[in-house]
Design a protein around this motif. Sequence first.
Motif, PDB file in Angstrom:
ATOM      1  N   THR A   1      -6.171   8.861  -3.082  1.00  0.00           N
ATOM      2  CA  THR A   1      -6.917   8.615  -1.857  1.00  0.00           C
ATOM      3  C   THR A   1      -8.391   8.379  -2.189  1.00  0.00           C
ATOM      4  O   THR A   1      -8.830   8.622  -3.314  1.00  0.00           O
ATOM      5  CB  THR A   1      -6.796   9.802  -0.896  1.00  0.00           C
ATOM      6  OG1 THR A   1      -7.438  10.952  -1.504  1.00  0.00           O
ATOM      7  CG2 THR A   1      -5.340  10.129  -0.583  1.00  0.00           C
TER       8      THR A   1
ATOM      9  N   VAL B   1      -7.728   6.749   4.291  1.00  0.00           N
ATOM     10  CA  VAL B   1      -7.509   5.567   3.461  1.00  0.00           C
ATOM     11  C   VAL B   1      -7.007   4.404   4.314  1.00  0.00           C
ATOM     12  O   VAL B   1      -7.636   3.358   4.411  1.00  0.00           O
ATOM     13  CB  VAL B   1      -6.496   5.855   2.331  1.00  0.00           C
ATOM     14  CG1 VAL B   1      -6.040   4.547   1.680  1.00  0.00           C
ATOM     15  CG2 VAL B   1      -7.115   6.756   1.279  1.00  0.00           C
ATOM     16  N   VAL B   2      -5.859   4.582   4.938  1.00  0.00           N
ATOM     17  CA  VAL B   2      -5.164   3.461   5.573  1.00  0.00           C
ATOM     18  C   VAL B   2      -5.873   3.009   6.840  1.00  0.00           C
ATOM     19  O   VAL B   2      -6.133   1.816   7.034  1.00  0.00           O
ATOM     20  CB  VAL B   2      -3.696   3.843   5.854  1.00  0.00           C
ATOM     21  CG1 VAL B   2      -3.013   2.754   6.673  1.00  0.00           C
ATOM     22  CG2 VAL B   2      -2.952   4.062   4.541  1.00  0.00           C
TER      23      VAL B   2
ATOM     24  N   SER C   1      -6.519  12.769   4.317  1.00  0.00           N
ATOM     25  CA  SER C   1      -7.096  11.789   3.393  1.00  0.00           C
ATOM     26  C   SER C   1      -6.349  10.460   3.450  1.00  0.00           C
ATOM     27  O   SER C   1      -6.947   9.397   3.294  1.00  0.00           O
ATOM     28  CB  SER C   1      -7.068  12.327   1.959  1.00  0.00           C
ATOM     29  OG  SER C   1      -7.904  13.455   1.843  1.00  0.00           O
ATOM     30  N   GLN C   2      -5.033  10.505   3.663  1.00  0.00           N
ATOM     31  CA  GLN C   2      -4.254   9.266   3.765  1.00  0.00           C
ATOM     32  C   GLN C   2      -4.613   8.487   5.025  1.00  0.00           C
ATOM     33  O   GLN C   2      -4.660   7.255   4.997  1.00  0.00           O
ATOM     34  CB  GLN C   2      -2.760   9.581   3.716  1.00  0.00           C
ATOM     35  CG  GLN C   2      -2.276   9.987   2.334  1.00  0.00           C
ATOM     36  CD  GLN C   2      -0.832  10.436   2.332  1.00  0.00           C
ATOM     37  OE1 GLN C   2      -0.328  10.997   3.304  1.00  0.00           O
ATOM     38  NE2 GLN C   2      -0.146  10.206   1.219  1.00  0.00           N
TER      39      GLN C   2
ATOM     40  N   SER D   1      -2.704   5.088  -6.233  1.00  0.00           N
ATOM     41  CA  SER D   1      -2.054   6.155  -5.472  1.00  0.00           C
ATOM     42  C   SER D   1      -3.043   7.220  -5.011  1.00  0.00           C
ATOM     43  O   SER D   1      -2.735   8.006  -4.115  1.00  0.00           O
ATOM     44  CB  SER D   1      -0.948   6.807  -6.308  1.00  0.00           C
ATOM     45  OG  SER D   1      -1.495   7.362  -7.502  1.00  0.00           O
TER      46      SER D   1
ATOM     47  N   PRO E   1       0.166   7.596   5.597  1.00  0.00           N
ATOM     48  CA  PRO E   1       0.561   8.969   5.945  1.00  0.00           C
ATOM     49  C   PRO E   1       1.961   9.002   6.538  1.00  0.00           C
ATOM     50  O   PRO E   1       2.388   8.057   7.208  1.00  0.00           O
ATOM     51  CB  PRO E   1      -0.489   9.382   6.990  1.00  0.00           C
ATOM     52  CG  PRO E   1      -0.958   8.093   7.582  1.00  0.00           C
ATOM     53  CD  PRO E   1      -0.889   7.072   6.471  1.00  0.00           C
TER      54      PRO E   1
ATOM     55  N   ARG F   1      -0.250   4.526   0.264  1.00  0.00           N
ATOM     56  CA  ARG F   1      -0.906   5.748   0.740  1.00  0.00           C
ATOM     57  C   ARG F   1      -0.800   5.946   2.247  1.00  0.00           C
ATOM     58  O   ARG F   1      -1.590   6.688   2.834  1.00  0.00           O
ATOM     59  CB  ARG F   1      -2.374   5.722   0.296  1.00  0.00           C
ATOM     60  CG  ARG F   1      -2.538   5.773  -1.211  1.00  0.00           C
ATOM     61  CD  ARG F   1      -3.944   5.438  -1.654  1.00  0.00           C
ATOM     62  NE  ARG F   1      -4.275   4.036  -1.407  1.00  0.00           N
ATOM     63  CZ  ARG F   1      -5.438   3.478  -1.686  1.00  0.00           C
ATOM     64  NH1 ARG F   1      -6.396   4.202  -2.215  1.00  0.00           N
ATOM     65  NH2 ARG F   1      -5.654   2.196  -1.432  1.00  0.00           N
TER      66      ARG F   1
ATOM     67  N   ASN G   1      -4.094  16.216   2.208  1.00  0.00           N
ATOM     68  CA  ASN G   1      -3.681  14.887   1.789  1.00  0.00           C
ATOM     69  C   ASN G   1      -3.302  14.016   2.984  1.00  0.00           C
ATOM     70  O   ASN G   1      -3.535  12.804   2.981  1.00  0.00           O
ATOM     71  CB  ASN G   1      -2.510  14.962   0.808  1.00  0.00           C
ATOM     72  CG  ASN G   1      -2.355  13.695  -0.005  1.00  0.00           C
ATOM     73  OD1 ASN G   1      -3.315  13.246  -0.628  1.00  0.00           O
ATOM     74  ND2 ASN G   1      -1.164  13.111  -0.005  1.00  0.00           N
ATOM     75  N   TYR G   2      -2.726  14.626   4.028  1.00  0.00           N
ATOM     76  CA  TYR G   2      -2.407  13.874   5.247  1.00  0.00           C
ATOM     77  C   TYR G   2      -3.680  13.295   5.850  1.00  0.00           C
ATOM     78  O   TYR G   2      -3.745  12.113   6.196  1.00  0.00           O
ATOM     79  CB  TYR G   2      -1.699  14.770   6.257  1.00  0.00           C
ATOM     80  CG  TYR G   2      -1.547  14.156   7.625  1.00  0.00           C
ATOM     81  CD1 TYR G   2      -0.730  13.044   7.824  1.00  0.00           C
ATOM     82  CD2 TYR G   2      -2.230  14.683   8.718  1.00  0.00           C
ATOM     83  CE1 TYR G   2      -0.596  12.467   9.079  1.00  0.00           C
ATOM     84  CE2 TYR G   2      -2.099  14.115   9.974  1.00  0.00           C
ATOM     85  CZ  TYR G   2      -1.284  13.009  10.152  1.00  0.00           C
ATOM     86  OH  TYR G   2      -1.167  12.440  11.399  1.00  0.00           O
TER      87      TYR G   2
ATOM     88  N   GLU H   1       0.846  -1.198   0.000  1.00  0.00           N
ATOM     89  CA  GLU H   1       0.000   0.000   0.000  1.00  0.00           C
ATOM     90  C   GLU H   1       0.879   1.246   0.000  1.00  0.00           C
ATOM     91  O   GLU H   1       1.838   1.354   0.781  1.00  0.00           O
ATOM     92  CB  GLU H   1      -0.893  -0.029   1.248  1.00  0.00           C
ATOM     93  CG  GLU H   1      -1.654   1.258   1.531  1.00  0.00           C
ATOM     94  CD  GLU H   1      -2.649   1.597   0.446  1.00  0.00           C
ATOM     95  OE1 GLU H   1      -2.315   2.452  -0.403  1.00  0.00           O
ATOM     96  OE2 GLU H   1      -3.741   1.016   0.443  1.00  0.00           O
TER      97      GLU H   1
END
Length: 349
Positions: free
Chosen positions: A243, A170-171, A166-167, A241, A107, A105, A163-164, A103
Amino acid sequence: MVVIMELREVYKLIDSKLKTIDFNELWEGFYPFDFALYDQDTVYLKDHEIVKDSRFIGNTAIVHNDNYLAIWNSEGIERVDINVLTAKIIHEMFHAYQYVKLERRFPDEINAIFNYNYDSLNLSVKYEEHKLLSELIDNYSQEKFNELIDLKIYRKNINKYANYESQIEVVEGMAQYVEMLALRKLDIDLYTKYLNNIKNRLLDKNKLIPIRHICYDSGAVTLLLCHDHNINIKHNLGEESKTIDDLLINKYYRQRDIIVKEDQDIVEIVNEYIEETKKIIENKIKNVSPIKVNYRLTGFDPFNARRYYDFIYCPHFVGVIENGNFVPFIGDYVIFVESGWIKEMYKVS
């Protein structure tokens, strides 16, 4: 609840519950991993025990005998229902699956502790998203979901740290989503209670800080809505890649001008958090002599770490590289950092 019993018996109960779950239904391609329960001294594996070592910190997935292993700290385990506990083990197994699939993505928590700042406008927009997520759980409509995407676009445009967040969604949100689907299969009443607790957290402005915590919930609910309303954002881990936010924005993008004003409650919450962090760090180090060191910072508990300028409070452990190996300093520390290097360590408990 888990009645008081030997961890070996708890292990067997969880193992029997896991056998009732079709992992591929939780996420296509997902499969079970070995797991371990551990206490202060002993690690309980499938058919034997080993002495606990420094790899066993928190609840996560680690490498053991060249394979990934989901681990769970047994402290307080007697207060957790066995179905909830089984679902949480599956959560950690999903992290193992993310690692195996490479993975991309995850952070960058080291970068975030230095650069992520709590911005009250960003959090005000995110709270508006949370209100929509909570509403959509009980009363879904495509128009409301589109409004959610509009807010995500707006927040992405005003927040360089989006983006932080959103990551994390995701994870960690993906692992919590899988956990929730598993619990829904194991005990629908416990799942309903779990989901109601999430809705309450989403509607609590005070839960916006620390941001990492609430992103588990917002990410999981977003994925749950996609699952329950046939919104196809399925993808192979390690090959994607973007999110979840970016996948949804690309799918539902529309040009719409919106404005969200700062929520004054949230402004106060941010200011109080900053002042509280300052006081915590000052109080922790006022009677402690620093140890001069020169370590590259490589790990800490991202749930509970706090930064005030160049000082970071790290509960539970600080991870460094020493002679090419990861070394955790167990305990509560305050560290003084320059350009990513720890120059002073204060052992505060």
